[in-house]
Design a protein around this motif. Structure first.
Motif, PDB file in Angstrom:
ATOM      1  N   GLU A   1       0.815  -1.218   0.000  1.00 55.48           N
ATOM      2  CA  GLU A   1       0.000   0.000   0.000  1.00 55.48           C
ATOM      3  C   GLU A   1       0.847   1.265   0.000  1.00 55.48           C
ATOM      4  N   SER A   2       2.122   1.152   0.375  1.00 63.24           N
ATOM      5  CA  SER A   2       3.011   2.312   0.337  1.00 63.24           C
ATOM      6  C   SER A   2       3.711   2.467  -1.010  1.00 63.24           C
ATOM      7  N   THR A   3       3.478   1.522  -1.910  1.00 60.21           N
ATOM      8  CA  THR A   3       4.127   1.538  -3.226  1.00 60.21           C
ATOM      9  C   THR A   3       3.315   2.370  -4.211  1.00 60.21           C
ATOM     10  N   GLU A   4       3.985   3.158  -5.010  1.00 57.88           N
ATOM     11  CA  GLU A   4       3.292   3.975  -6.002  1.00 57.88           C
ATOM     12  C   GLU A   4       2.689   3.105  -7.094  1.00 57.88           C
ATOM     13  N   THR A   5       1.566   3.555  -7.628  1.00 56.43           N
ATOM     14  CA  THR A   5       0.921   2.843  -8.727  1.00 56.43           C
ATOM     15  C   THR A   5       1.804   2.902  -9.970  1.00 56.43           C
ATOM     16  N   GLN A   6       2.007   1.753 -10.584  1.00 54.86           N
ATOM     17  CA  GLN A   6       2.848   1.685 -11.777  1.00 54.86           C
ATOM     18  C   GLN A   6       2.055   2.069 -13.020  1.00 54.86           C
ATOM     19  N   SER A   7       2.740   2.655 -13.965  1.00 53.64           N
ATOM     20  CA  SER A   7       2.127   3.024 -15.233  1.00 53.64           C
ATOM     21  C   SER A   7       1.931   1.795 -16.109  1.00 53.64           C
ATOM     22  N   THR A   8       0.946   1.877 -16.997  1.00 54.59           N
ATOM     23  CA  THR A   8       0.767   0.805 -17.982  1.00 54.59           C
ATOM     24  C   THR A   8       1.938   0.759 -18.956  1.00 54.59           C
TER      25      THR A   8
ATOM     26  N   GLU B   1      -8.678 -14.812   2.861  1.00 55.34           N
ATOM     27  CA  GLU B   1      -8.982 -13.388   2.695  1.00 55.34           C
ATOM     28  C   GLU B   1      -7.729 -12.535   2.850  1.00 55.34           C
ATOM     29  N   GLU B   2      -6.786 -12.953   3.695  1.00 55.93           N
ATOM     30  CA  GLU B   2      -5.507 -12.244   3.807  1.00 55.93           C
ATOM     31  C   GLU B   2      -4.728 -12.315   2.495  1.00 55.93           C
ATOM     32  N   ILE B   3      -4.650 -13.504   1.929  1.00 60.81           N
ATOM     33  CA  ILE B   3      -3.944 -13.687   0.653  1.00 60.81           C
ATOM     34  C   ILE B   3      -4.592 -12.836  -0.424  1.00 60.81           C
ATOM     35  N   SER B   4      -5.915 -12.917  -0.491  1.00 57.26           N
ATOM     36  CA  SER B   4      -6.656 -12.172  -1.501  1.00 57.26           C
ATOM     37  C   SER B   4      -6.457 -10.665  -1.346  1.00 57.26           C
ATOM     38  N   ALA B   5      -6.480 -10.181  -0.094  1.00 50.09           N
ATOM     39  CA  ALA B   5      -6.336  -8.742   0.131  1.00 50.09           C
ATOM     40  C   ALA B   5      -4.990  -8.235  -0.366  1.00 50.09           C
ATOM     41  N   ALA B   6      -3.932  -9.005  -0.157  1.00 50.60           N
ATOM     42  CA  ALA B   6      -2.607  -8.600  -0.625  1.00 50.60           C
ATOM     43  C   ALA B   6      -2.556  -8.562  -2.151  1.00 50.60           C
ATOM     44  N   ILE B   7      -3.144  -9.567  -2.789  1.00 53.30           N
ATOM     45  CA  ILE B   7      -3.151  -9.605  -4.258  1.00 53.30           C
ATOM     46  C   ILE B   7      -3.951  -8.440  -4.819  1.00 53.30           C
ATOM     47  N   VAL B   8      -5.123  -8.182  -4.250  1.00 52.31           N
ATOM     48  CA  VAL B   8      -5.968  -7.092  -4.741  1.00 52.31           C
ATOM     49  C   VAL B   8      -5.273  -5.748  -4.552  1.00 52.31           C
ATOM     50  N   ALA B   9      -4.612  -5.540  -3.401  1.00 49.95           N
ATOM     51  CA  ALA B   9      -3.887  -4.286  -3.174  1.00 49.95           C
ATOM     52  C   ALA B   9      -2.787  -4.093  -4.219  1.00 49.95           C
ATOM     53  N   ALA B  10      -2.091  -5.174  -4.560  1.00 52.44           N
ATOM     54  CA  ALA B  10      -1.060  -5.091  -5.598  1.00 52.44           C
ATOM     55  C   ALA B  10      -1.677  -4.777  -6.957  1.00 52.44           C
TER      56      ALA B  10
ATOM     57  N   ASN C   1      -1.162  -1.755  -9.999  1.00 54.31           N
ATOM     58  CA  ASN C   1      -0.643  -2.257 -11.276  1.00 54.31           C
ATOM     59  C   ASN C   1       0.619  -3.083 -11.076  1.00 54.31           C
ATOM     60  N   ILE C   2       0.683  -3.805  -9.944  1.00 53.49           N
ATOM     61  CA  ILE C   2       1.780  -4.743  -9.693  1.00 53.49           C
ATOM     62  C   ILE C   2       1.304  -6.124 -10.118  1.00 53.49           C
TER      63      ILE C   2
ATOM     64  N   ASP D   1     -12.079  -9.364 -16.627  1.00 48.35           N
ATOM     65  CA  ASP D   1     -10.850  -9.318 -17.415  1.00 48.35           C
ATOM     66  C   ASP D   1      -9.924  -8.201 -16.950  1.00 48.35           C
ATOM     67  N   ARG D   2      -9.736  -8.110 -15.612  1.00 49.50           N
ATOM     68  CA  ARG D   2      -8.900  -7.042 -15.086  1.00 49.50           C
ATOM     69  C   ARG D   2      -7.695  -7.553 -14.303  1.00 49.50           C
ATOM     70  N   LEU D   3      -7.511  -8.855 -14.227  1.00 51.46           N
ATOM     71  CA  LEU D   3      -6.377  -9.376 -13.475  1.00 51.46           C
ATOM     72  C   LEU D   3      -5.112  -9.262 -14.314  1.00 51.46           C
ATOM     73  N   LEU D   4      -4.057  -8.693 -13.725  1.00 57.65           N
ATOM     74  CA  LEU D   4      -2.775  -8.525 -14.410  1.00 57.65           C
ATOM     75  C   LEU D   4      -1.829  -9.609 -13.909  1.00 57.65           C
ATOM     76  N   VAL D   5      -1.398 -10.487 -14.815  1.00 56.44           N
ATOM     77  CA  VAL D   5      -0.655 -11.687 -14.448  1.00 56.44           C
ATOM     78  C   VAL D   5       0.605 -11.805 -15.308  1.00 56.44           C
ATOM     79  N   VAL D   6       1.678 -12.310 -14.704  1.00 62.23           N
ATOM     80  CA  VAL D   6       2.882 -12.705 -15.442  1.00 62.23           C
ATOM     81  C   VAL D   6       3.043 -14.212 -15.271  1.00 62.23           C
ATOM     82  N   ASP D   7       3.150 -14.924 -16.377  1.00 60.95           N
ATOM     83  CA  ASP D   7       3.314 -16.376 -16.332  1.00 60.95           C
ATOM     84  C   ASP D   7       4.604 -16.745 -17.067  1.00 60.95           C
TER      85      ASP D   7
END
Length: 253
Positions: A12-19, A102-111, A115-116, A150-156
């Motif tokens: 939450e202290s990290t700045e939002t990344q640009s697209t 819910e803890e795991i989910s909250a961290a992922i959603v915050a990221a 745009n992490i 269709d809003r999840l940003l994933v790296v595989d």
């Protein structure tokens, strides 16, 4: 290792990344699970790890959170041989699922809000396992909504490697890390070791194949979907030549 609240605070202290941020310069949130079996929706997560990676500082500054969960499901013999967990161990030492998930989910959603990207090797498996558990325990989560819209940003890294390396042989995580010269921190089939190894792949991939490092976050999902479609078409031709059933699954589509 850090507690979940510390991980969430850092995200939450990290700045939002640009697209326009390049993958090689991006913060990443690595994710991996160990499970009771291989069927999302029926099987469940027994352990999970999130690894937040700052691209400027690398592994030494990783923020790592781990969870052990009582899945209230039987761990199959095959899964137990792979991950080492037993029913009695997770029943005695595992946390109850709802709050943990819910803890795991909250961290992922915050990221995701910053745009992490969520990075996971063979990402649909881990994401579907999490989604199935969240639905089973009726958890509050923004992940399902992100997937449906269709809003999840994933790296595989598996999808990326298939698209760029054109190498022969297995593409398990251990084989892929060996190919890229990544030394694991711990043993494979441990959620934390696997997560760190998967995140570690981005730097050598970006070095060996600069087009990977230059991928803009805004183009990342469609690039990977296209790469998966191309691989699937080729793989299905091979399967059909062997008289085997083709695969139908897409990649987050």
């Amino acid at each position: 290792m850090t507690d979940t609240h510390h991980l969430l605070d850092i995200i939450e202290s990290t700045e939002t990344q640009s697209t326009l941020t390049a993958l090689g310069d991006s913060w990443l949130l690595g994710f991996d699970t160990e499970t009771t079996g291989a069927a999302p929706g029926n099987d469940a997560i027994v352990s999970a790890t999130l690894v937040l990676r700052n691209p400027q500082t690398g592994h030494e500054d990783d923020t790592i959170s781990e969870w052990l969960i009582n899945p209230h499901r039987h761990i199959s013999a095959g899964a137990s041989r792979v991950n080492g967990f037993t029913d009695s161990f997770v029943q005695e030492h595992g946390a109850e699922p709802k709050e943990t998930l819910e803890e795991i989910s909250a961290a992922i959603v915050a990221a995701q809000e910053r745009n992490i990207p969520l990075l996971a090797y063979n990402a649909p498996f881990d994401v579907k396992m999490l989604q199935g558990d969240l639905q089973r325990w009726r958890c509050d989560s923004g992940i399902t909504d992100a997937l449906e819209n269709d809003r999840l940003l994933v790296v595989d890294p598996l999808v990326i490697d298939r698209a760029v390396s054109h190498r022969s042989g297995k593409r398990t995580l251990s084989a892929t890390t060996e190919y890229y010269g990544v030394d694991p921190y711990g043993d494979f089939h441990d959620a934390t070791a696997d997560t760190i190894a998967a995140v570690d792949l981005v730097t050598p991939m970006s070095t060996l194949y600069p087009q990977v490092g230059h991928l803009a976050l805004g183009d990342l999902m469609e690039w990977q979907r296209s790469a998966h479609r191309t691989w699937k078409e080729s793989f299905n031709r091979w399967l059909e030549s062997k008289g085997r059933r083709p695969i139908r699954e897409g990649w987050f589509e």
